[in-house]
Structure formats: C-alpha cells, structure tokens
Design a protein around this motif. Structure first.
Motif, PDB file in Angstrom:
ATOM      1  N   ILE A  64     -16.222  -3.081   1.925  1.00 29.28           N
ATOM      2  CA  ILE A  64     -15.434  -4.311   2.048  1.00 29.28           C
ATOM      3  C   ILE A  64     -14.817  -4.683   0.708  1.00 29.28           C
ATOM      4  O   ILE A  64     -13.651  -5.095   0.642  1.00 29.28           O
ATOM      5  N   ASP A  65     -15.578  -4.532  -0.366  1.00 27.82           N
ATOM      6  CA  ASP A  65     -15.035  -4.826  -1.692  1.00 27.82           C
ATOM      7  C   ASP A  65     -13.878  -3.890  -2.033  1.00 27.82           C
ATOM      8  O   ASP A  65     -12.873  -4.311  -2.618  1.00 27.82           O
ATOM      9  N   ALA A  66     -13.995  -2.606  -1.656  1.00 24.69           N
ATOM     10  CA  ALA A  66     -12.915  -1.652  -1.927  1.00 24.69           C
ATOM     11  C   ALA A  66     -11.663  -2.018  -1.136  1.00 24.69           C
ATOM     12  O   ALA A  66     -10.542  -2.000  -1.679  1.00 24.69           O
ATOM     13  N   VAL A  67     -11.833  -2.356   0.131  1.00 25.69           N
ATOM     14  CA  VAL A  67     -10.689  -2.745   0.956  1.00 25.69           C
ATOM     15  C   VAL A  67     -10.074  -4.038   0.428  1.00 25.69           C
ATOM     16  O   VAL A  67      -8.837  -4.179   0.377  1.00 25.69           O
ATOM     17  N   ASP A  68     -10.906  -4.977   0.025  1.00 21.37           N
ATOM     18  CA  ASP A  68     -10.414  -6.236  -0.528  1.00 21.37           C
ATOM     19  C   ASP A  68      -9.583  -5.980  -1.785  1.00 21.37           C
ATOM     20  O   ASP A  68      -8.518  -6.579  -1.969  1.00 21.37           O
ATOM     21  N   GLU A  69     -10.053  -5.087  -2.627  1.00 17.83           N
ATOM     22  CA  GLU A  69      -9.328  -4.764  -3.863  1.00 17.83           C
ATOM     23  C   GLU A  69      -7.976  -4.113  -3.545  1.00 17.83           C
ATOM     24  O   GLU A  69      -6.951  -4.455  -4.142  1.00 17.83           O
ATOM     25  N   LYS A  70      -7.971  -3.187  -2.581  1.00 21.48           N
ATOM     26  CA  LYS A  70      -6.720  -2.527  -2.189  1.00 21.48           C
ATOM     27  C   LYS A  70      -5.724  -3.544  -1.626  1.00 21.48           C
ATOM     28  O   LYS A  70      -4.542  -3.525  -1.964  1.00 21.48           O
TER      29      LYS A  70
END
Length: 107
Positions: free
Chosen positions: A45-51
């Motif tokens: 979720i953090d990776a998707v949020d960053e993207k």
C-alpha cells in the motif's frame, strides 16, 4: 483414591493441557500470520501510495503549466481585442464627430 480414579483424573488433566496448548499454539500461529500479512500489505500500500502521489504531482504540474499557458494566451488576445475596440471607438468618433473646420463644406 483408587488407581482407576487417579488414572482418569490424570488423563483428564493431560487432555485439558494438550487441548489448551494446541489452542494457544494455533492462536499464536494465527496472530503471527496476520502480522506477516499486515506487514506485506502495508509495504504494498505504501508503494502504491508513493507511485500515485508521484503521478498526481506530475499531472498537477503539467496541468498547471498548460493552464498558465492558456491564461497567458487569453490575456494577450483580450488585450489585443481591447486595443482594437479602442481604435474602433476612435474611428467611429471621428466619423460621427463635428465637421472639420479646415475643410470647406460644399453645399
């Protein structure tokens, strides 16, 4: 107490302890598994949020640039129209104004 009664009591305590230990171990496994899944999901979720944040910032910058460009072009066009309208007002005022005194009127 007879040997049979003592055997039944010890067996019952053994069964209760075995079941309790098994249930405790099962719940510990469930909790550990939930924590592992939670950690994986949090990372994803953090990776998707960053993207998404990066993409949205990029889109916002592009749109801001385009809007500024359009605003500048419209401002220039409106200024040009304003100047043309002013020139037109002056021309109409000259046509409708009083006759010129330096020219002789032919009547």
């Amino acid at each position: 107490m007879s040997a049979d009664s003592l055997t039944v009591v010890i067996s019952a305590i053994g069964i209760v302890l075995t079941l309790g230990t098994g249930m405790f171990a099962a719940m510990a496994w469930v909790v550990r598994r939930i924590d592992a899944v939670d950690a994986k999901l949090t990372t994803r979720i953090d990776a998707v949020d960053e993207k998404l944040t990066t993409r949205l910032d990029s889109v916002e910058d592009k749109l801001t640039t385009r809007i500024d460009t359009v605003e500048d072009r419209l401002t220039a066009r409106l200024d040009a129209v304003g100047a043309d309208v002013t020139d037109l007002k002056i021309a109409v005022a000259r046509l409708e104004g009083p006759p010129r005194h330096l020219l002789t009127a032919a009547r």
